[in-house]
Design an enzyme around this catalytic site. Structure first.
Site, PDB file in Angstrom:
ATOM      1  CD  GLU A 137      -2.923  -0.472  -0.200  1.00  0.00           C
ATOM      2  OE1 GLU A 137      -3.252   0.709  -0.426  1.00  0.00           O
ATOM      3  OE2 GLU A 137      -3.141  -1.407  -0.999  1.00  0.00           O
ATOM      4  CG  HIS A 155       7.784  -9.779 -10.830  1.00  0.00           C
ATOM      5  ND1 HIS A 155       8.704 -10.740 -10.462  1.00  0.00           N
ATOM      6  CD2 HIS A 155       8.510  -8.675 -11.117  1.00  0.00           C
ATOM      7  CE1 HIS A 155       9.921 -10.230 -10.544  1.00  0.00           C
ATOM      8  NE2 HIS A 155       9.828  -8.982 -10.934  1.00  0.00           N
ATOM      9  CB  SER A 156       7.540  -6.100  -8.437  1.00  0.00           C
ATOM     10  OG  SER A 156       7.359  -5.473  -9.692  1.00  0.00           O
TER      11      SER A 156
END
Lengths: 483, 341
Positions: free
Chosen positions: A121, A336-337
């Site tokens: 976040e 993945h990221s």
């Protein structure tokens, strides 16, 4: 007789030389025996019968033309201890760990999960530039970390934060690394999730894939030479195993006989590349025997299976000075990221299956509940507590008055702002430099090669300054120029 | 009678650098069947930075190929394919990872034509983002212009805007030599106006020719890639003070168009080079050396000055990163120092 004694030395004296032992010995050939050993001498000058003499392989002749079929339909079986509902399948495989330890497993995995959510976040809110979550793979981290000694050296890839979490790396330091603030041991040099910790024997994460594999082998070799009773564990994904460095690492670990555990997290995807496009063989575990490495495939979402396999691998790697390969099958539930949106290449249903039906955290929770060591009340409590813990460390990290490498958070009438130092003399600002300018230059390892007539971007990273609260001095934007 | 027929309406379209590279590759894939693209995530994922968006959908598995994770592997495969007669475009996710394949690029791609006495060409293009990005630290931010520019046998180009990007990628693909195309991630999303001439399918930017982006009289400012934009900004600020900078966009690192720079220096008598890479043995160093060796040296009224990235591995913390790359104020400072203002 001499051969048997030698074999017993190789296999561990507590084990008898059973059928497996003989098979192993045949495959080992004369490994482990000294050059001067009679058996070694015998191999070279064989008898008159028609046996292969090739130095390159220990095998029999065959007169039928037959290609070996790679077995991918029914590959290497997957070792597990618990079923998907957290019930022990074969009681003799239950490691029977004490309640305290299993609770530590659970708390490490869930705390990691909570921290992941909050840091993800943070990236979405623009507080940090980048983050990688560990959703779904917590079992691989914690199960393996728990089976090692605290001094065993860890080389990670980038999705192993749970190992550090299990080794009690403080939340503040996780945060500090991601935010690049003054508490960051890396002094704001590394991008997020590139953790490193000397006291916890966790080598700093490096971005290029698989470069850690030969390095880990080297470290293991050093441990062997030092007789350190220490194992090195090297984590990597199934995608990184395609790199050339992985091949070199495996081969050297075997030929140099290093006490290393290669731990492959096979999570199904390398960014968007599925395993069907990453390799055509039977995963990574099948490659181990090709190098002469003891190999096993485990259910990575079963924390006890991971624990058992790693524990045994560690014991033998150190006792026998040989590498082990553990392929932990798991699933990458998250993207993945933060730069990835995995809905572009996989279905939401697929992800939901793993999240709901086969998650390492829920499987362990069912186990805990069935043992009466955990219940819904404690679950609610712990969730609140862990969120509170993570938020508190986050506030510490990004709080007003906090100091970042090269800048400061300062209160102005318009609110909190980030300032860099202006071109004024430091004395005017009412600040106390922690380090003199020349000290900073020396510390930054960059000499001042360019005279002031050359406008090289004033780059020398400088130490944080301690600023007096409430002074309300307005600092113009700019940077310290070294004259 | 108004000469309506003589009126040429030049329709200017806003095209981002990403779209320009995409268009360039698309047109070349269409024009020549031997051209194909390979790399990590280039197919269904549309490219790690979405530069190859839509290409796999249009050309399929045979022309747009996803590879396993091995730079050395797929660079080697691409070089082999080029030697066998195909025209591969080999994409590195960033040029930082090309270091894992650099033996294939230098020893196999760059040197083969020479070593074979002209018998074996290697018509390959290596492309990908180069240089500093934002918040990705040392192992994702290195500039390789000087590294590849050092090697005979390679051509190295470094586009700045959309016109450069499109024209250079097309020229690179059509060139029979190995060409390294150093793109820039931060420029991918920046839109520029593309003239209708530049939008045509045969628009090429010649390799080895620099472009004067802004005419000036007081000082020559030479740059490549993203810093060209910073130089133009600095020039705008300085023109308010009466200083007119001539900004040259190198476009090609190797073979370097030193003639354009020399002609400009002979006109303005002052030189500042600007680059994102490290100072030692960099692009600016080469320019300064060549100026000294050529006719323009006698026209210099002040030593040439280099503005470069800081001589440190790129740090991550924002404020450190910002101060590790040349900013507009640094360029202005250098120009004023050179002009002794």
């Amino acid at each position: 007789m001499a051969v048997v004694t030698a074999a017993a030395r190789v296999l561990g004296s507590s084990r008898g030389l059973g059928q497996d032992g003989l098979l192993l010995l045949r495959r080992l050939g004369v490994r482990g025996l000294a050059i001067s050993h009679p058996q070694r001498q015998q191999q070279r000058f064989s008898s008159l019968d028609d046996k292969p003499q090739f130095p390159g392989a220990s095998a029999e002749f065959i007169d039928k033309l037959e290609f070996i079929q790679p077995n991918v339909i029914s590959g290497i079986p997957i070792y597990r201890v618990m079923d998907r509902q957290g019930q022990i399948i074969n009681p003799s495989e239950d490691p029977n760990l004490p309640q305290e330890k299993v609770l530590k497993f659970y708390k490490s995995m869930t705390l990691l999960n909570t921290m992941d959510r909050i840091l993800y976040e943070s990236q979405r809110q623009g507080r940090i530039s980048f983050y990688m979550t560990n959703y779904g793979e917590e079992g691989t981290h914690v199960g393996s970390a728990a089976a090692l000694d605290n001094t065993d050296l860890v080389f990670g890839q980038y999705r192993e934060a749970g190992v550090l979490m299990y080794r009690d790396y403080p939340l503040e330091l996780f945060m500090a690394q991601c935010y690049g603030n003054v508490s960051d041991l890396g002094k704001g040099r590394q991008m997020p999730v590139h953790y490193g910790c000397k006291e916890r024997h966790f080598v700093t994460i490096s971005s290029p894939l698989a470069t850690q594999i030969p390095q880990a082998v080297g470290a293991a070799y050093a441990a062997k030479r030092a007789n350190a009773n220490r194992v090195v564990i090297c984590y990597f994904g199934e995608g990184a195993a395609s790199e050339g460095d992985a091949h070199a690492g495996f081969n050297f670990a075997a030929t140099l006989e290093c006490p290393i555990i290669f731990f492959c997290r096979n999570n199904g995807y390398a960014i968007s590349t599925p395993t069907s496009e990453q390799y055509r063989g039977d995963g990574i575990a099948a490659r181990g025997p090709g190098y002469g490495i003891m190999s096993i495939r485990v259910d990575g979402n079963d924390v006890f299976a991971v624990y058992n396999a790693t524990k045994e691998a560690r014991r033998r790697a150190v006792a026998e000075n040989q590498p082990f390969l553990i392929e932990a099958m798991t699933y990458r539930i998250g993207h993945h990221s933060t730069s990835d949106d995995s809905s572009a290449y996989r279905s939401v249903d697929e992800v939901n299956y793993w999240d709901k039906q086969d998650h390492p955290i829920s499987r362990l929770r069912h186990y805990l509940q069935s043992r009466g060591w955990w219940d819904d009340e404690q679950e609610k409590d712990w969730r609140k507590q862990s969120r509170k813990k993570v938020r508190a460390s986050l506030w510490e990290t990004s709080a007003p008055g906090g100091v970042f490498w090269g800048a400061a958070l300062w209160r102005t009438p318009e609110g909190w702002k980030v300032w860099s130092l202006g071109d004024t003399e430091l004395g005017d600002l009412g600040v106390t430099p922690v380090m003199s300018l020349s000290g900073q230059a020396a510390w930054a390892h960059a000499p001042l090669p360019y005279p002031s007539s050359v406008a090289v971007a004033p780059c020398l990273p400088f130490a944080p300054l301690s600023l007096k609260r409430g002074t309300g001095v307005s600092i113009s934007e700019g940077c310290v120029r070294i004259r | 009678m108004a000469a309506v027929s003589g009126l040429v309406r030049r329709s200017l379209e806003q095209v981002t650098v990403r779209e320009a590279i995409n268009q360039g590759m698309d047109e070349e894939l269409e024009r020549d069947e031997k051209v194909f693209l390979l790399g990590e995530e280039v197919a269904q994922y549309d490219g790690a930075y979405k530069v190859s968006r839509g290409l796999w959908k249009k050309y399929g598995d045979k022309r747009i190929i996803d590879t396993p994770i091995s730079e050395m592997g797929f660079a080697g495969i691409a070089v082999g394919a080029a030697m066998a007669g195909l025209r591969p475009i080999c994409e590195f996710m960033t040029f930082n990872f090309s270091m894992q394949a650099i033996d294939q690029v230098i020893n196999s791609a760059a040197k083969t034509y020479y070593m074979s006495g002209g018998l074996q060409p290697v018509p390959i293009v290596f492309r990908g983002p180069n240089g500093a990005s934002a918040g990705v630290a040392a192992q994702h931010s290195q500039c390789f212009a000087a590294w590849y520019g050092h090697c005979p046998g390679l051509k190295v180009v470094s586009p700045w805007n959309s016109e450069d990007a499109k024209g250079l990628i097309k020229s690179a693909i059509r060139d029979n030599n190995p060409v390294v195309v150093l793109e820039n991630e931060l420029m991918y999303g920046v839109p520029f106006e593309l003239s209708s001439e530049a939008q045509s399918k045969d628009f090429l930017v010649p390799i080895g020719k620099a472009k004067i982006e802004r005419q000036g009289t007081h000082i020559t400012v030479v740059s490549h890639s993203r810093p060209v934009g910073h130089c133009l900004e600095a020039a705008t600020v300085l023109s308010k003070e009466g200083i007119e900078c001539e900004v040259i966009n190198m476009r090609t690192i190797r073979p370097m168009d030193i003639e354009t720079i020399e002609a400009s220096v002979m006109k303005t008598n002052h030189l500042v080079t600007v680059e994102g890479g490290w100072p030692q043995f960099g692009v600016g160093a080469e320019i300064c050396a060549r100026i000294m060796e050529g006719p323009a040296f006698n026209f210099l009224d002040a030593p040439a000055v280099r503005v470069t990235g800081a001589d440190v591995p790129m740090p991550y913390a924002k404020i450190l990163e910002d101060n590790s790359v040349p900013q507009v104020k640094d360029i202005i400072f250098a120009i004023k120092k050179t002009l002794n203002i």
